[in-house]
Scaffold this active site. Structure first.
Site, mmCIF file in Angstrom:
data_model
loop_
_atom_site.group_PDB
_atom_site.id
_atom_site.type_symbol
_atom_site.label_atom_id
_atom_site.label_comp_id
_atom_site.label_asym_id
_atom_site.label_seq_id
_atom_site.Cartn_x
_atom_site.Cartn_y
_atom_site.Cartn_z
ATOM 1 N N ASP A 188 -12.620 31.014 -12.295
ATOM 2 C CA ASP A 188 -13.350 31.515 -13.450
ATOM 3 C C ASP A 188 -12.465 32.549 -14.159
ATOM 4 O OD1 ASP A 188 -15.248 32.046 -15.363
ATOM 5 O OD2 ASP A 188 -16.916 32.224 -13.961
ATOM 6 N N GLU A 221 -24.464 36.265 -18.963
ATOM 7 C CA GLU A 221 -23.882 36.813 -17.731
ATOM 8 C C GLU A 221 -24.539 38.145 -17.355
ATOM 9 O OE1 GLU A 221 -19.723 35.836 -16.974
ATOM 10 O OE2 GLU A 221 -19.627 34.920 -18.957
HETATM 11 C C1 BGC Z 1 -18.109 32.295 -17.139
HETATM 12 C C2 BGC Z 1 -17.927 30.810 -17.169
HETATM 13 C C3 BGC Z 1 -17.258 30.401 -18.447
HETATM 14 C C4 BGC Z 1 -15.996 31.196 -18.674
HETATM 15 C C5 BGC Z 1 -15.338 30.870 -19.980
HETATM 16 C C6 BGC Z 1 -16.867 33.024 -17.481
HETATM 17 O O1 BGC Z 1 -17.110 34.379 -17.598
HETATM 18 O O2 BGC Z 1 -18.563 32.678 -15.867
HETATM 19 O O3 BGC Z 1 -19.154 30.163 -17.037
HETATM 20 O O4 BGC Z 1 -16.985 29.040 -18.426
HETATM 21 O O5 BGC Z 1 -16.295 32.565 -18.674
HETATM 22 O O6 BGC Z 1 -16.068 31.272 -21.075
HETATM 23 C C1 BGC Z 2 -15.514 35.898 -22.964
HETATM 24 C C2 BGC Z 2 -16.340 34.945 -22.183
HETATM 25 C C3 BGC Z 2 -16.188 35.283 -20.764
HETATM 26 C C4 BGC Z 2 -16.444 36.738 -20.482
HETATM 27 C C5 BGC Z 2 -16.180 37.050 -19.055
HETATM 28 C C6 BGC Z 2 -15.872 37.313 -22.630
HETATM 29 O O1 BGC Z 2 -15.082 38.207 -23.360
HETATM 30 O O2 BGC Z 2 -15.708 35.660 -24.304
HETATM 31 O O3 BGC Z 2 -15.945 33.639 -22.410
HETATM 32 O O4 BGC Z 2 -17.066 34.508 -20.060
HETATM 33 O O5 BGC Z 2 -15.678 37.553 -21.289
HETATM 34 O O6 BGC Z 2 -16.287 38.403 -18.743
#
Ligand code: BGC
Ligand code: BGC
Length: 675
Positions: free
Chosen positions: A356, A562
């Site tokens: 990830d 998230e």
């Molecule tokens: C998320 C994923 C996602 C990735 C890219 C991560 O923070 O946990 O689900 O695919 O970011 O955006």
């Molecule tokens: C990104 C997401 C990612 C996340 C993880 C963001 O800045 O845009 O894609 O999942 O950070 O912490």
């Protein structure tokens, strides 16, 4: 002349050359063969007697041309060769730098064609909200992807990169994409065939922009609605989640009969490689805290969180993304037993494992405290490609050092690269690295919007209908004098889509993409003579002083993604409760909860006449009105337990302390009204 000798084995190359150059060269070619034969016998000079000097020069030129052509026959580029042969051929040509490049995924914001070629980058991705331009058209996406791809193709071996995007409820970053209900609503439908069709549509919309890879589906089993990603989960019930892996053949295409177990499959240019995520146990963390520890026995892990992966691998999923979370205190990104031992060795998964976002960094806390340790732990555990996503030179340098110093064995690098190349070969990326705009009109295709609208209808759950069962409020009459529509979620496209829409955290308002709000849908549905009054948060006086026949109140959660969605109290945010009271005290009301999970409803329940859970329906709000007004019946059954109080959590169907407000599987029905 060993090249020449070799060439004679390559009929295909010869034939291609003949087609191109015609008869003259046939002559040349036969002489070339002769020369090469003679040279082997060291009898070159005598045989040449009789040719003029210019003729000899010409012959030599022809020979060089043929030799050059023979050098361009690369087995790995030949689609007629079996994938295994192509991988082997390519691997033996690759340098360490080229291999480590394949294991690197970077974000669009740091990607340029020069970076692609200089570091042999294997994959580029868009983070939440990263787009080539605001409201980018498919053509803008296509130009961006193709220009990065040209950087990759300009390298010595020309290995194409694969571009990846999030698509947990349709193509979430893209302006004008069809946004489907989030998984929490799709689980309600209990309809794997519908979910498969959503996969088909999503693949087409993503391919519309030339992108061949999605981070979807999320097959998390959310066991605690306090978790900020609970809406990305189909259900608390592993069986429902397992059945919804039908999304995978939707995205990738149906696995051909007799395919080998665990081998990835992607059926060509209208399909995309999928990514089941997040492996494993992301939905089981303590108190529903994101990225936290999942404390559970091996048996519990296997029976609750693993079945979705077993079935995804069986369906040929191309990739699997790791979870930020830990299992019994051990970070999943460093769990060799579960990645290499279980997924690769036991389940025979042959696609690749993706980290990830900064997932290696987060192996330590604080993140990035000891990056060499993180890289060693993650790569040794079996991660094949790393979503770096920004500081790729650091990652490449650290990994290169560790391989050169035998900290990470070359065999581990080869395993990773083999898997990445396998996915790329299988999906036809070498044959079609550059796409055109032939599918551009698939983005927001009206048929996909119809499909999303159907999914919305089937995802609604009717929890209460009338103060007594013999006096149902729904379906609502279309023809009446005047109705009230109220609430923060009635006319807010961003709110009804939730997180992972246009931006990472989602948005508010109606201007950032195309869709139908619930208010618009109501107006579209009622009789022309029915007056619709909209007031987002009306006062009690306003409601009392008007003679409304009934009211529709849509309230719920603002968007989040998230950890921003973690919530220990799960109450309806203000002014939701006061909107409910101001309206429902004065007029018969139906309350629609627009939220990523069950919210505390018990204190409000007696004051409202009818209650509908709409989850996060996405862009096609018309589906809500279709059912409210009886064009279709309510069929949805809860795929999550609706708790009474947060102090009961976690509480899932089957638990000894099970005492819900509405139990798993509950849902009232209505009969459609025939117009
Ligand atoms: C998320 C994923 C996602 C990735 C890219 C991560 O923070 O946990 O689900 O695919 O970011 O955006
Ligand atoms: C990104 C997401 C990612 C996340 C993880 C963001 O800045 O845009 O894609 O999942 O950070 O912490």
């Amino acid at each position: 002349m060993s090249n020449g000798v070799k060439l004679r084995g390559h009929n295909m190359t010869k034939n291609r050359l003949w087609d191109k150059l015609g008869k003259g060269l046939t002559f040349c070619h036969s002489n070339y063969l002769e020369i090469s034969k003679l040279s082997e016998q060291k009898l070159l000079i005598p045989k040449m007697v009789g040719f003029s000097i210019p003729m000899l020069g010409f012959l030599l030129f022809c020979c060089l041309a043929v030799v050059a052509e023979s050098a361009t026959y690369l087995k790995y580029k030949d689609p007629k060769q079996p994938v295994g042969v192509r991988i082997k051929d390519l691997m033996k040509r690759m340098s360490l730098a080229e291999k480590i490049g394949q294991m690197t995924q970077i974000e669009l914001s740091v990607a340029t064609p020069d970076v692609m070629s200089k570091y042999f980058i294997g994959s580029v991705m868009s983070g939440g909200g990263t787009v080539p331009a605001p409201k980018a058209t498919p053509q803008t996406w296509i130009n961006m992807v193709n220009s990065l791809q040209k950087g990759s193709l300009s390298t010595r071996l020309g290995i194409p990169m694969m571009y990846g995007v999030d698509a947990v409820h349709g193509y979430s970053n893209a302006y004008n994409a069809t946004i489907f209900p989030h998984n929490v609503g799709l689980g309600v439908t209990r309809d794997p065939q519908l979910i498969k069709k959503i996969g088909v549509a999503t693949a087409l919309e993503v391919r519309a922009t030339c992108v061949p890879y999605v981070f979807a589906p999320s097959i998390a089993v959310c066991r605690d609605p306090r978790w900020g990603r609970c809406y990305e989960s189909f259900s608390e019930d592993p069986k429902i989640v397992e059945s919804m892996t039908e999304m995978i053949p939707g995205l990738q295409g149906d696995l051909p009969a007799n395919s080998t177990k665990g081998v990835p499959f992607v059926a060509g240019k209208k399909k995309v490689a999928a990514c089941a995520m997040h492996y494993v146990g992301d939905g089981g963390t303590t108190n529903g805290i994101n990225e936290n520890d999942t404390v559970i026995s091996l048996e519990g892990l296997m029976s609750i969180h693993m079945p979705g992966y077993v079935s995804s691998v069986r369906k040929g999923v191309a990739t699997i993304m790791m979870s930020f979370s830990s299992w019994n205190g051990k970070k999943m990104h460093a769990n060799r037993d579960l990645i290499t031992g279980f997924l690769k060795n036991k389940l025979k998964f042959k696609g690749f494992v993706l980290s990830d976002w900064e997932g290696l960094d987060r192996i330590t806390s604080p993140p990035h405290a000891n990056y060499s340790f993180s890289v060693e732990a993650g790569i040794s555990a079996g991660i094949d490609m790393v979503m770096v996503p920004f500081n790729f030179t650091e990652y490449i340098d650290v990994l290169t050092y560790q391989v050169k110093h035998n900290i990470i064995p070359m065999s581990r690098i080869d395993d990773a690269v083999k898997r990445i190349l396998r996915v790329k070969f299988v999906m036809g990326l070498f044959e079609n690295p550059i796409a055109d705009d032939r599918l551009a009109n698939q983005l927001g295709n009206p048929q996909h919007r119809e499909l999303a609208r159907e999914a919305v209808r089937k995802s609604l759950v009717l929890l209460k209908n009338g103060k007594s069962a013999d006096k149902p409020l729904l379906p609502l009459p279309k023809k009446t004098t005047k109705i009230l529509v109220a609430g923060s979620h009635a006319d807010n496209l961003g709110y009804q889509c939730g997180g992972w829409t246009i931006t990472w955290q989602g948005f508010s308002g109606n201007n950032l993409t195309i869709g139908t709000t619930i208010l618009r849908a109501i107006k579209n549905t009622v009789d022309l003579t029915t007056q619709v009054v909209y007031s987002e948060n009306p006062s009690a006086e306003f409601v009392k002083s008007n003679k409304f026949s009934y009211a529709i109140v849509a309230v719920g959660e603002p968007p989040y993604a998230e950890s921003f969605g973690d919530n220990l109290n799960l109450t309806i945010p203000d002014p939701g409760p006061s909107t409910i009271y101001n309206v429902c005290k004065a007029v018969k009301c139906v309350v629609i909860v627009v939220a990523g999970r069950p919210l505390v409803m018990q204190p409000h329940l007696s004051s409202i006449d009818a209650l509908v859970a709409a989850w996060l329906p996405g862009t096609e709000g018309q589906g809500v009105a279709d059912v409210l007004f009886g064009d279709y019946e309510f069929t949805g059954k809860l795929a999550r337990t609706w708790f009474k109080r947060v102090d009961q959590l976690p509480m899932n169907v089957g638990d000894p302390h099970y005492d819900p407000l509405f139990s798993f599987g509950f849902g009232l029905t209505t009969k459609p009204i025939k117009a």
